[in-house]
Design a protein around this motif. Sequence first.
Motif, PDB file in Angstrom:
ATOM      1  N   PRO A   8       0.822  -1.205   0.000  1.00 34.03           N
ATOM      2  CA  PRO A   8       0.000   0.000   0.000  1.00 34.03           C
ATOM      3  C   PRO A   8       0.858   1.258   0.000  1.00 34.03           C
ATOM      4  CG  PRO A   8       0.139  -0.869   2.215  1.00 34.03           C
ATOM      5  CD  PRO A   8       0.838  -1.861   1.307  1.00 34.03           C
ATOM      6  N   HIS A 101      -3.710   4.369  -0.086  1.00 30.78           N
ATOM      7  CA  HIS A 101      -4.514   3.328   0.580  1.00 30.78           C
ATOM      8  C   HIS A 101      -4.745   3.583   2.062  1.00 30.78           C
ATOM      9  CE1 HIS A 101      -2.411   1.564  -2.939  1.00 30.78           C
ATOM     10  NE2 HIS A 101      -3.665   1.302  -3.239  1.00 30.78           N
ATOM     11  N   TRP A 177      -2.831  -5.379   4.550  1.00 32.84           N
ATOM     12  CA  TRP A 177      -3.288  -4.808   3.282  1.00 32.84           C
ATOM     13  C   TRP A 177      -2.699  -5.600   2.110  1.00 32.84           C
ATOM     14  CZ3 TRP A 177      -1.581  -3.106  -1.311  1.00 32.84           C
ATOM     15  CH2 TRP A 177      -2.464  -2.373  -2.103  1.00 32.84           C
ATOM     16  N   ASN A 181      -4.806  -7.670  -0.576  1.00 35.60           N
ATOM     17  CA  ASN A 181      -4.674  -7.292  -1.968  1.00 35.60           C
ATOM     18  C   ASN A 181      -4.229  -8.485  -2.805  1.00 35.60           C
ATOM     19  OD1 ASN A 181      -3.273  -6.292  -4.452  1.00 35.60           O
ATOM     20  ND2 ASN A 181      -3.862  -4.310  -3.609  1.00 35.60           N
TER      21      ASN A 181
END
Length: 187
Positions: A8, A101, A177, A181
Amino acid sequence: MSSTKQLPNIVVCGTPGVGKSRLCEALCSKNKSLTYININALAKQEKFLLEYDDENECRILDDEAVHDYLNEEYFEKSTPPSGLVLDYHSAGIIPESDHIHGVFVVRCSNDKLYDRLKQRNYSAKKIEQNIQSEIFQVCLDEAEESFDEDIVHKITNETEDDFEKNVENLSNWIAQWSSDNDTQKKN
């Protein structure tokens, strides 16, 4: 074939003296895949500073030049940026982008902030301006105006324990994250 894990891009912002730069440096030291961008250092390096502002006792930053530079160097590329850690007091200078993000607004109590700014030899006037900024949560409001409030997070950085927890929590947030993702890409 090796694949690069998507990381991110985050903004770490807050009133001068709350500990943003130290936090960003520690985070990037812990995860060498992250790229630290200190906007103040970038502005000096790229000569994005204008005349001196006697009222605020600092050089005026050419916001538009910084904004354009970040867009051209990072956000408008065909390959999305990954792992940027952008450090500046105002999140508003960061270009609006689907590639940001998380925005982490670092907060600090007025007495701790006062002591830190005094150690930096800030004038009484400059200390008062920064304390007022923290009281009126100017940096938090700018972050919430500039980005979706869902990605804006407040963190407190007053003690060494807070600092260590913040580095750990941000590292975990980045890992989570990336994992989320990666999972989304596989589906």
